[in-house]
Design an enzyme around this catalytic site. Structure first.
Site, short mmCIF file in Angstrom:
data_model
loop_
_atom_site.label_atom_id
_atom_site.label_comp_id
_atom_site.label_asym_id
_atom_site.label_seq_id
_atom_site.Cartn_x
_atom_site.Cartn_y
_atom_site.Cartn_z
N GLU A 99 33.31 10.32 -73.27
CA GLU A 99 34.24 11.43 -73.12
C GLU A 99 35.63 10.92 -72.75
OE1 GLU A 99 31.43 15.13 -71.78
OE2 GLU A 99 32.22 13.85 -70.20
N CYS A 118 42.78 10.50 -69.99
CA CYS A 118 41.85 9.73 -69.16
C CYS A 118 40.74 9.23 -70.09
CB CYS A 118 41.29 10.68 -68.09
SG CYS A 118 39.99 9.96 -67.10
N CYS A 125 27.56 3.82 -66.89
CA CYS A 125 28.11 2.86 -65.93
C CYS A 125 26.97 2.27 -65.12
CB CYS A 125 29.10 3.54 -65.00
SG CYS A 125 29.88 2.39 -63.83
N CYS A 129 27.43 4.63 -58.34
CA CYS A 129 27.90 5.33 -57.14
C CYS A 129 27.18 6.68 -57.05
CB CYS A 129 29.40 5.55 -57.21
SG CYS A 129 30.32 4.02 -57.50
N CYS A 132 28.68 10.11 -58.29
CA CYS A 132 29.33 10.11 -59.60
C CYS A 132 28.34 10.46 -60.71
CB CYS A 132 29.95 8.74 -59.88
SG CYS A 132 30.58 8.55 -61.56
N LEU A 231 38.01 3.24 -53.18
CA LEU A 231 37.66 2.69 -51.87
C LEU A 231 36.46 3.45 -51.27
CD1 LEU A 231 38.59 0.60 -49.73
CD2 LEU A 231 40.05 2.41 -48.76
N CYS A 349 38.10 13.01 -64.85
CA CYS A 349 38.42 11.62 -64.68
C CYS A 349 37.41 11.08 -63.68
CB CYS A 349 39.81 11.52 -64.10
SG CYS A 349 41.00 11.00 -65.28
N1 SAH Z 1 34.53 3.05 -62.55
C1 SAH Z 1 35.89 3.15 -62.17
C2 SAH Z 1 36.67 4.13 -63.02
C3 SAH Z 1 36.01 5.40 -63.39
S1 SAH Z 1 35.68 6.43 -62.00
C4 SAH Z 1 36.01 3.49 -60.70
O1 SAH Z 1 35.01 3.83 -60.08
O2 SAH Z 1 37.12 3.38 -60.17
C5 SAH Z 1 37.29 7.11 -61.65
C6 SAH Z 1 37.41 7.78 -60.27
O3 SAH Z 1 36.67 9.02 -60.18
C7 SAH Z 1 36.87 6.89 -59.17
O4 SAH Z 1 37.78 6.82 -58.10
C8 SAH Z 1 35.60 7.62 -58.78
O5 SAH Z 1 35.21 7.27 -57.50
C9 SAH Z 1 35.98 9.07 -58.96
N2 SAH Z 1 34.84 10.00 -58.95
C10 SAH Z 1 33.62 9.78 -59.47
N3 SAH Z 1 32.80 10.84 -59.21
C11 SAH Z 1 33.53 11.74 -58.50
C12 SAH Z 1 33.24 13.03 -57.93
N4 SAH Z 1 32.02 13.58 -58.03
N5 SAH Z 1 34.22 13.65 -57.26
C13 SAH Z 1 35.44 13.09 -57.15
N6 SAH Z 1 35.77 11.89 -57.67
C14 SAH Z 1 34.82 11.21 -58.33
FE1 SF4 Z 2 30.80 3.77 -62.26
FE2 SF4 Z 2 31.16 6.27 -61.44
FE3 SF4 Z 2 31.06 4.31 -59.65
FE4 SF4 Z 2 33.21 4.50 -61.29
S1 SF4 Z 2 32.57 5.99 -59.71
S2 SF4 Z 2 32.02 2.66 -60.78
S3 SF4 Z 2 32.20 5.31 -63.16
S4 SF4 Z 2 29.38 4.95 -61.00
#
Ligand code: SAH
Ligand code: SF4
Length: 391
Positions: A99, A118, A125, A129, A132, A231, A349
């Protein structure tokens, strides 16, 4: 499943201009053909050789037999937020789905309109996390540089058609860009090459969960791109859970590498901090983040977590976010509270979930904001009305 599938033709947007030049030269084409092919690829953003109208028919046929002009097979677009946000679901040659999201920021006095895309760097991935939606999917595969760049070409072509233009690109879609760093660098270079897409380097943001060798490689490369570090916790015990790659690259090493990037490039590093109710939003957490970042060329973005289907975690209440921000500000750490929009499509994003199975969360729009403050790119060649409706 068939295991004798033919390898797809190489995608034109994955080639260096010198490779295109060599191919044209081989065919005895005059020198100006290179400029034409690059312009159709990167200025008009066409997806079929037949659309390259200034090329002779036999060259277009030759091209179509040798290369794919578009790396994306097809795309489904969903609007949201009264047209301010649009999400694309792209299908790739092997059926992988990724996407991308286009976010329009209307102009206002003293600030020009922007359109930010974006984009995804991987299908799924591997970092995992827990807050996410992409992480919940797991890893499917890396995208190649053409598949990454073509998400941008897709939106740029639509914008050209509608008389607009794309001003910013953020790698905050699906995937961890620095775990696919060769393709990501190649795509970012194609997008910022004046002979190709020509976007100003300051209009690109790479977001990482904290892959130290990747950050170091970028610091050596010294691009003008903004680095965003996700972070989400200042102390390693908590970050081990929220950003599991912290077990491999602990937060102190990540911040040290990001500081090297800031020194090497002179660019302020953005720290993204998703605020999760009762998980990482206490005064203690704020004090730990302040201690970690005090004195750094850094800016913290606090983003209330968007609820996702697979976890009961919820966004921190607004008062908690404000208190957290106040603590950072008192400690001298620059901080901004970001808002969310586009909830009904789950465009997001950083929390994209390609496929039909999702019940989707909202969207983090302004996480990319620090990258978006510079002036828009210089004007590009006028739109060609003949390209209307080709997507
Ligand atoms: N993998 C990379 C880039 C994609 S994620 C990374 O983690 O930085 C881009 C941003 O979206 C990251 O800061 C991630 O922590 C945030 N993100 C992911 N899931 C989220 C959620 N449920 N609510 C708010 N931000 C989220
Ligand atoms: Fe991967 Fe989502 Fe963690 Fe970014 S926030 S590193 S996309 S699992």
């Amino acid at each position: 499943m068939a295991d004798h599938v033919e390898a797809p033709l190489p995608a034109l947007s994955g080639l260096e201009p010198a490779e295109v030049a060599a191919w044209l030269l081989d065919r005895g084409e005059p020198g100006y053909r290179l400029r034409q092919v690059l312009a159709w690829t990167w200025e008009q953003c066409v997806t079929e050789a037949d659309q390259m109208r200034t090329l002779p028919a036999r060259l277009r046929d030759d091209l179509a037999r040798t290369y794919r002009v578009g790396a994306i097979v097809d795309t489904d677009v969903q609007p949201a937020d009264r047209g301010l946000t649009e999400k694309a679901l792209h299908r790739l040659v092997d059926g992988a789905l990724v996407e991308s999201v286009l976010m329009h920021y209307p102009g206002r006095p003293g600030r020009r309109a922007r359109s930010t895309v974006c984009i995804s760097s991987q299908a799924g991935c591997a970092v995992g996390c827990p807050f996410c939606a992409t992480g919940e999917l797991g890893f499917r595969r890396h995208l190649d540089s053409a598949e990454i760049a073509d998400q941008v070409r897709f939106w740029a072509q639509r914008l050209i058609r509608d008389g607009g233009r794309l001003t910013n690109v953020v790698f905050m879609g699906m995937g961890e860009p620095l775990l696919n760093i060769d393709a990501v660098i190649a795509a970012a270079q194609a997008l910022t090459d004046p002979a190709r897409f020509g976007l100003g380097g300051r209009h690109i943001t790479l977001s990482t969960a904290g892959v130290v060798p990747g950050i170091e490689r970028l610091a050596n490369l010294r691009p003008p791109w903004t680095l965003a570090v996700s972070l989400h916790a200042g102390r390693s015990e908590l970050r081990d859970v929220l950003v599991p790659i912290n077990r491999r690259y602990p937060v102190a090493a990540v911040v040290a590498a990001a500081a090297r990037y800031a020194r090497a490039t002179g660019r302020r590093v953005s720290y993204e901090y998703v605020m999760i109710d009762g998980v990482n939003d206490t005064d203690r957490d704020a004090a730990e983040v302040a201690a970690l970042l005090r004195g750094h060329l850094a800016h913290v973005n606090l983003i209330p977590m968007n609820p996702v289907a697979h976890t009961a975690w919820r966004p921190s209440p607004a008062a908690r976010v404000a208190a957290f921000a106040a603590r950072l500000a008192r400690a001298g750490v620059p901080v901004t509270i970001r808002r969310t929009r586009g909830e009904e499509i789950g465009a997001a994003c950083g929390q994209l979930v390609a496929g039909a199975h999702e019940r989707s969360p909202g969207i983090i729009i302004e996480a990319a904001e620090p990258a978006l403050r510079t002036s828009p790119r210089p004007s590009r060649r006028a739109a060609d009305p003949a390209k209307r409706g080709s997507h």
